[in-house]
Design an enzyme around this catalytic site. Structure first.
Site, PDB file in Angstrom:
ATOM      1  N   GLN A 141       0.894  -1.188  -0.046  1.00  0.00           N
ATOM      2  CA  GLN A 141       0.075  -0.004   0.073  1.00  0.00           C
ATOM      3  C   GLN A 141       0.745   1.321   0.085  1.00  0.00           C
ATOM      4  OE1 GLN A 141      -3.539   0.374  -0.258  1.00  0.00           O
ATOM      5  NE2 GLN A 141      -3.509   2.547   0.622  1.00  0.00           N
ATOM      6  N   VAL A 157      11.329   2.684   5.875  1.00  0.00           N
ATOM      7  CA  VAL A 157      11.423   3.390   7.028  1.00  0.00           C
ATOM      8  C   VAL A 157      10.545   2.806   8.266  1.00  0.00           C
ATOM      9  CG1 VAL A 157      10.811   5.978   7.946  1.00  0.00           C
ATOM     10  CG2 VAL A 157      11.461   5.439   5.578  1.00  0.00           C
ATOM     11  N   TYR A 178      -8.117   4.068   4.205  1.00  0.00           N
ATOM     12  CA  TYR A 178      -6.532   3.991   4.078  1.00  0.00           C
ATOM     13  C   TYR A 178      -5.891   4.670   5.261  1.00  0.00           C
ATOM     14  CZ  TYR A 178      -5.668   8.366   1.603  1.00  0.00           C
ATOM     15  OH  TYR A 178      -5.923   9.663   1.194  1.00  0.00           O
ATOM     16  N   ARG A 198     -18.926   6.598  13.064  1.00  0.00           N
ATOM     17  CA  ARG A 198     -19.603   7.976  13.353  1.00  0.00           C
ATOM     18  C   ARG A 198     -19.657   8.772  12.184  1.00  0.00           C
ATOM     19  NH1 ARG A 198     -19.967  11.577  17.755  1.00  0.00           N
ATOM     20  NH2 ARG A 198     -19.713  13.624  17.124  1.00  0.00           N
ATOM     21  N   HIS A 207      -3.988   5.896 -12.896  1.00  0.00           N
ATOM     22  CA  HIS A 207      -4.376   4.352 -12.351  1.00  0.00           C
ATOM     23  C   HIS A 207      -5.783   4.352 -12.212  1.00  0.00           C
ATOM     24  CE1 HIS A 207      -4.435   6.650  -8.345  1.00  0.00           C
ATOM     25  NE2 HIS A 207      -5.361   5.709  -8.288  1.00  0.00           N
ATOM     26  N   ASN A 228     -14.427  16.552  13.245  1.00  0.00           N
ATOM     27  CA  ASN A 228     -14.047  15.168  12.977  1.00  0.00           C
ATOM     28  C   ASN A 228     -13.539  15.094  11.420  1.00  0.00           C
ATOM     29  OD1 ASN A 228     -16.829  14.813  15.146  1.00  0.00           O
ATOM     30  ND2 ASN A 228     -15.090  13.249  15.521  1.00  0.00           N
ATOM     31  N   HIS A 262       1.765   4.338  -6.243  1.00  0.00           N
ATOM     32  CA  HIS A 262       1.761   5.398  -6.894  1.00  0.00           C
ATOM     33  C   HIS A 262       3.005   5.895  -7.547  1.00  0.00           C
ATOM     34  CE1 HIS A 262      -2.313   7.107  -5.418  1.00  0.00           C
ATOM     35  NE2 HIS A 262      -1.996   6.479  -4.454  1.00  0.00           N
TER      36      HIS A 262
END
Length: 647
Positions: free
Chosen positions: A41, A48, A237, A255, A129, A281, A107
């Site tokens: 992903q 890292v 994601y 929520r 894509h 939010n 990407h």
């Protein structure tokens, strides 16, 4: 509700036990979708963050779950929308298949795809894509028609309230023609009937976010929301990536699902809106996105390894490395560039292509790059990264300080008017323009000139490379250093979706900017429904709002191992940055070559190929001149004291 008793259950690490329709399970058992299990992903971010090894496959399953969950919620709470069984099947399929167009390293592979497109001399822009995924979805659904067709209804004679509300268009294909025939057509080989092709068209349109001519356009806000950028794809994601990067679950997606309704906005269009109490939010989601971009998606080390991986693919392609063409015999081989443009072969490429190149390509340059990737010997960074100012600067030659609030009439630093701030023209807004990249678009006012700050801060990566090479040659005219020997990478992080902010002095000018909640529509469930049931809310208070809408940072990396070239490039980089800052202080800065400096009062030019924007009406214009500031005894750092109220 369709096939409720036959839904399948899957255990997901983020959402727990989830349920998927059997039609979704049919498409999960395809080679094109299975390959997503071998594509990480986050590309090279695992260098890292070692735990960042989750794949596009599990993310796609999570998006399919959330898409189906949101559509079911809308159907149960608002039956008047006329959401059909086919709508649920198509939206859930779009959520599952929205990422099948991604190549190896996610990407980052788009750069190699663009290179392959140019190398083979193909006309037009390269496919994104999403577009590549839509082509694959058509192929997959046509091949699986026998298994998928029983889950759809082939009858298109009845209309639903949802169709009448949103324009009365036919379900099968785009808007109905004047004689009542649908604009969708069967496949060229006759393998799919018209009604089934209409379902394929809808799934592909949901993936690409192209809602033009479709009924129940609010369905396009579920998977790929182009109006505000807040969709189930982003919700999944961000949760999934935050779990492996921060080891936390920053928000509860339920929520947002329970607080969503389809409402009529101020433009008399139906879209998915959220309860007003969710504004903070929504802001948190975009702040989390910006934080993940800084710490993971655009991490300097991860980007350097992505660049190295793409250089390996390019070097192998130039060295004649070949792969077997899908559908051909064992002797039919094609290059990597040709594989990108061949759908069948592209659907076999995964992150394992590096291992294949390592064991099958004997070219010395390729092997050296592969060894460098495996040994974690990344490209060297030239000096420190350069932070590029994105806010418009004060026009006073003695100040030139950036103005955090675009709509302010006076500079907060020196008090000068912000009338003549340096800007370049981007395009002219118009309601008929195309939607912009990255969310937003639509609703721009005709004739309003959209501008942004001008100067070296908005140079492209190519311009930075050319300028750096010119600076290098000014020190050593006979150097063998080329632009291909180093990277000049611009890391751009936008806080929210694209908006425009009206200029405080010229009503015909608007500044390009970004904002997390301006394009999101909210509603108050206690108020009665009227002509406009939802709309934007005022900006959040300062403690919650971000002071900067966009961040741009320049990174320069040297690819080779020639110490003399590295020192020369570093010297040129430092000299170029110092010269640009001196030009800025002396008001001699020039805009990027791509853009023309905007002159106030000049005739607006309309280009229909340029994208459109939405106006940011929630920001008020501040017409107050800065008050005299008092200095307290505690202000030892030389900063002005807080503004006091005068009675």
């Amino acid at each position: 509700w369709i096939h409720e008793k036959r839904r399948k259950t899957i255990s997901d690490r983020i959402h727990g036990t989830i349920e998927l329709l059997p039609s979704t399970m049919v498409m999960m058992d395809t080679e094109e979708f299975a390959r997503l299990g071998s594509i990480k992903q986050l590309g090279s971010a695992h260098v890292v963050y070692p735990a960042a090894t989750h794949t596009r496959k599990e993310h796609s399953i999570g998006v399919a779950h959330l898409a189906g969950r949101l559509v079911r919620h809308l159907h149960e709470t608002q039956p008047e929308l006329g959401i059909t069984d086919d709508d649920l099947v198509c939206v859930e399929l779009a959520g599952l298949l929205h990422d099948v167009g991604h190549g190896p390293f996610s990407h980052a592979f788009d750069r190699f795809a663009s290179r392959a497109h140019a190398k083979l001399g193909k006309a037009g822009p390269p496919l994104s894509h999403e577009q590549r995924g839509a082509l694959l979805v058509r192929r997959m659904m046509r091949r699986k028609q026998k298994e998928l067709a029983p889950f759809f209804s082939s009858s298109n004679s009845s209309s639903s309230p949802g169709e009448e509300v949103d324009g009365g268009s036919s379900f099968d294909g785009r808007s109905s023609s004047s004689d009542g025939r649908s604009s969708s057509s069967s496949s060229s080989d006759g393998s799919s009937s018209g009604w089934y092709e209409g379902r394929i068209d809808l799934v592909c349109a949901l993936i690409e976010g192209d809602d033009e001519g479709w009924p129940r356009r609010f369905l396009f806000d579920v998977v790929a929301n182009k109006s505000c950028g807040l969709d189930v794809d982003k919700m999944d994601y961000l949760l999934r990536d935050a779990r492996v990067i921060f080891d936390s679950k920053p928000y509860d997606v339920a929520r947002f699902v329970f607080g969503a309704q389809v409402r009529r906005n101020e433009k008399d269009k139906f879209q998915i809106a959220f309860e007003e109490k969710l504004q903070a939010n929504c802001n948190d989601i975009f702040q989390l996105r910006s934080r993940l971009h800084q710490m993971a998606y655009q991490h300097e080390v991860a980007n350097a390894y992505d660049d190295l991986a793409m250089d390996i693919l390019a070097a192998a392609d130039d060295a004649g490395f070949q792969v077997r063409k899908a559908g051909g015999d064992a002797e039919t081989l094609i290059t990597l560039s040709e594989a990108v443009l061949d759908l069948g072969t592209f659907a076999t490429l995964t992150d394992a292509i590096l291992d294949t190149i390592r064991t099958s390509c004997a070219d010395a340059k390729v092997q050296a790059l592969v060894t460098r990737y495996v040994a974690r010997n990344r490209y060297l960074r030239v000096d420190h990264p350069k932070h590029l100012e994105t806010n418009p600067r004060c026009s006073a030659s003695t100040c030139r300080a950036p103005c955090d609030r675009i709509e302010a009439r006076f500079c907060p630093n020196c008090g000068a008017e912000t009338r003549d701030r340096h800007s370049v023209e981007l395009f002219v807004g118009d309601d008929s323009s195309n939607k912009i990249e990255g969310g937003g678009g639509g609703g721009g006012e005709a004739g309003v000139v959209v501008v942004r700050p001008g100067g070296y801060e908005y140079w492209s990566e190519e311009e930075w490379r050319n300028k750096l090479l010119e600076a290098v040659k000014s020190f050593d005219a006979e150097t063998t250093l080329r632009t291909e020997d180093f990277y000049a990478t611009i890391v751009s992080i936008n806080h929210g979706s694209f908006v425009t902010v009206r200029d405080p002095y010229d009503p015909g000018v608007a500044w390009a900017s970004y904002h997390p909640t301006t394009n999101v529509r909210f509603f108050n469930p206690k108020k009665k429904k009227g002509s406009a049931d939802c709309g934007p809310l005022p900006a959040l208070p300062g403690i919650l709002a971000s002071s900067r809408a966009q961040e741009r940072t320049l990174f320069v990396h040297y690819k080779g191992d020639n110490r003399e070239h590295f020192d020369l490039l570093e010297r040129a980089y430092l000299n170029l940055v110092a010269d640009l800052q001196d030009r800025l202080r002396n008001n001699r800065d020039v805009p990027a070559a791509k853009w023309k400096r905007f002159e106030r009062g000049a005739a607006a030019r309309y280009d229909p190929k340029n994208p459109n924007t939405t106006s940011q009406d929630s920001h008020e214009v501040d017409d107050r001149r800065p008050r005299r500031r008092r200095r307290s005894n505690d202000d030892d750092d030389g900063q002005p004291a807080a503004r006091t109220r005068h009675r």
